[in-house]
Design a protein around this motif. Sequence first.
Motif, PDB file in Angstrom:
ATOM      1  N   UNK A   1       0.818  -1.208   0.000  1.00  0.00           N
ATOM      2  CA  UNK A   1       0.000   0.000   0.000  1.00  0.00           C
ATOM      3  C   UNK A   1       0.856   1.265   0.000  1.00  0.00           C
ATOM      4  N   UNK A   2       1.904   1.296   0.833  1.00  0.00           N
ATOM      5  CA  UNK A   2       2.750   2.490   0.895  1.00  0.00           C
ATOM      6  C   UNK A   2       3.538   2.658  -0.405  1.00  0.00           C
ATOM      7  N   UNK A   3       3.885   1.526  -1.053  1.00  0.00           N
ATOM      8  CA  UNK A   3       4.593   1.603  -2.324  1.00  0.00           C
ATOM      9  C   UNK A   3       3.689   2.175  -3.413  1.00  0.00           C
ATOM     10  N   UNK A   4       2.436   1.733  -3.430  1.00  0.00           N
ATOM     11  CA  UNK A   4       1.490   2.260  -4.415  1.00  0.00           C
ATOM     12  C   UNK A   4       1.260   3.759  -4.197  1.00  0.00           C
ATOM     13  N   UNK A   5       1.197   4.159  -2.918  1.00  0.00           N
ATOM     14  CA  UNK A   5       1.060   5.593  -2.612  1.00  0.00           C
ATOM     15  C   UNK A   5       2.288   6.359  -3.098  1.00  0.00           C
ATOM     16  N   UNK A   6       3.466   5.766  -2.919  1.00  0.00           N
ATOM     17  CA  UNK A   6       4.692   6.403  -3.387  1.00  0.00           C
ATOM     18  C   UNK A   6       4.694   6.611  -4.887  1.00  0.00           C
ATOM     19  N   UNK A   7       4.222   5.622  -5.644  1.00  0.00           N
ATOM     20  CA  UNK A   7       4.145   5.739  -7.102  1.00  0.00           C
ATOM     21  C   UNK A   7       3.182   6.862  -7.487  1.00  0.00           C
ATOM     22  N   UNK A   8       2.040   6.933  -6.806  1.00  0.00           N
ATOM     23  CA  UNK A   8       1.068   7.989  -7.100  1.00  0.00           C
ATOM     24  C   UNK A   8       1.670   9.373  -6.833  1.00  0.00           C
ATOM     25  N   UNK A   9       2.394   9.512  -5.723  1.00  0.00           N
ATOM     26  CA  UNK A   9       3.047  10.788  -5.423  1.00  0.00           C
ATOM     27  C   UNK A   9       4.091  11.126  -6.482  1.00  0.00           C
ATOM     28  N   UNK A  10       4.822  10.111  -6.935  1.00  0.00           N
ATOM     29  CA  UNK A  10       5.846  10.339  -7.954  1.00  0.00           C
ATOM     30  C   UNK A  10       5.225  10.845  -9.247  1.00  0.00           C
ATOM     31  N   UNK A  11       4.101  10.280  -9.645  1.00  0.00           N
ATOM     32  CA  UNK A  11       3.434  10.701 -10.881  1.00  0.00           C
ATOM     33  C   UNK A  11       2.940  12.145 -10.767  1.00  0.00           C
ATOM     34  N   UNK A  12       2.323  12.462  -9.612  1.00  0.00           N
ATOM     35  CA  UNK A  12       1.841  13.832  -9.411  1.00  0.00           C
ATOM     36  C   UNK A  12       3.031  14.801  -9.363  1.00  0.00           C
ATOM     37  N   UNK A  13       4.094  14.399  -8.675  1.00  0.00           N
ATOM     38  CA  UNK A  13       5.269  15.254  -8.587  1.00  0.00           C
ATOM     39  C   UNK A  13       5.902  15.503  -9.943  1.00  0.00           C
ATOM     40  N   UNK A  14       5.990  14.466 -10.772  1.00  0.00           N
ATOM     41  CA  UNK A  14       6.543  14.622 -12.121  1.00  0.00           C
ATOM     42  C   UNK A  14       5.685  15.562 -12.956  1.00  0.00           C
ATOM     43  N   UNK A  15       4.384  15.439 -12.823  1.00  0.00           N
ATOM     44  CA  UNK A  15       3.462  16.330 -13.546  1.00  0.00           C
ATOM     45  C   UNK A  15       3.697  17.792 -13.149  1.00  0.00           C
ATOM     46  N   UNK A  16       3.847  18.038 -11.845  1.00  0.00           N
ATOM     47  CA  UNK A  16       4.054  19.408 -11.371  1.00  0.00           C
ATOM     48  C   UNK A  16       5.395  19.969 -11.835  1.00  0.00           C
ATOM     49  N   UNK A  17       6.442  19.129 -11.789  1.00  0.00           N
ATOM     50  CA  UNK A  17       7.755  19.583 -12.239  1.00  0.00           C
ATOM     51  C   UNK A  17       7.754  19.866 -13.737  1.00  0.00           C
ATOM     52  N   UNK A  18       7.071  19.009 -14.500  1.00  0.00           N
ATOM     53  CA  UNK A  18       7.078  19.139 -15.963  1.00  0.00           C
ATOM     54  C   UNK A  18       6.220  20.300 -16.453  1.00  0.00           C
TER      55      UNK A  18
END
Length: 307
Positions: free
Chosen positions: A144-161
């Motif tokens: 569960x925490x790994x899946x949350x980490x992936x979701x945060x990574x995707x949102x973070x990449x979107x914001x950076x890009x």
Amino acid sequence: MAEKNQLSERDLERRRRVRRGIVATLVGGTFWGLNGTVSKWLMDAYAIDPLWLVCVRELSACWLFLAAAAVTSRGREQLAGVWRHPRDLLAILGVSLGAILFSQVAYLEAIDWTNSATATIMQSLGMVLVLAFVCVSTRRRPRRREALGVALALVGTYLVATGGNPGSLSLPPEGLFWGLACAGAAACLSILPARPMARWGNFTVNGLAFLVSGLILSAAYRPWEHMPELDALAVAVLVGCVVVGTFGAYALYLQGVHDAGSMRASLLGTIEPVTATVATVAWLGTSFSPAEIVGFGLIIAMVYLTA
């Protein structure tokens, strides 16, 4: 009583080793973060091509790794013994191409198109790919925490890009491409060297991998045809990039992984993007939008959740 004292001594030694590993990891990660900012300054101030810089760093640092391996009798045995095992030499060739060459080129190209902070943060996304590899190879689902980490990574990449604006790219397309390539290279760097290093040691594998990678890139790129005009300051900074930012960072970080453990090292390694961001703002005067800063934070949070 003697057994209790012996156990206490073992505990004290383990704690000392962990503390040493924590310091080594923090210093190594700091060196990596600063090295990215220094490399960006060199490329901008002296019009240095990223591929030229990769050639110089690899063909210089490789001899430091090999010399470090030759210092101990164990290292000399590993250097002499690896040549009698063709399969392991092929594995090291894979490390040269898939990890060292790929990561060095992608990282410096990403820095050249963006900045050291963005490139280092994007590089952290490699942990998502490592997680995917682990889940596939062990045939398990993400926790569960790994899946949350992936979701945060995707949102973070979107914001950076995008800088929070879905209608535009905050990064140039080339910067986004090389930033994502950094993530793939970081994953390869975490996966490919593990088996040969376990048998032949960190310095032997890194020394040979850097040497082969540098020779292959030099044959294709011909760095002698792209010589920049360097003054004494540039040469001194370049030497620092090789000795401190490449050899020193790798040596200290790998020592930290050995002493403190891979999970602690992964968490402590987040000092690299933090250092790169601070150095980029303080030295180069680069500014980031609030959305980009939030994106950086989400990607660093991903590292903690997936480590």
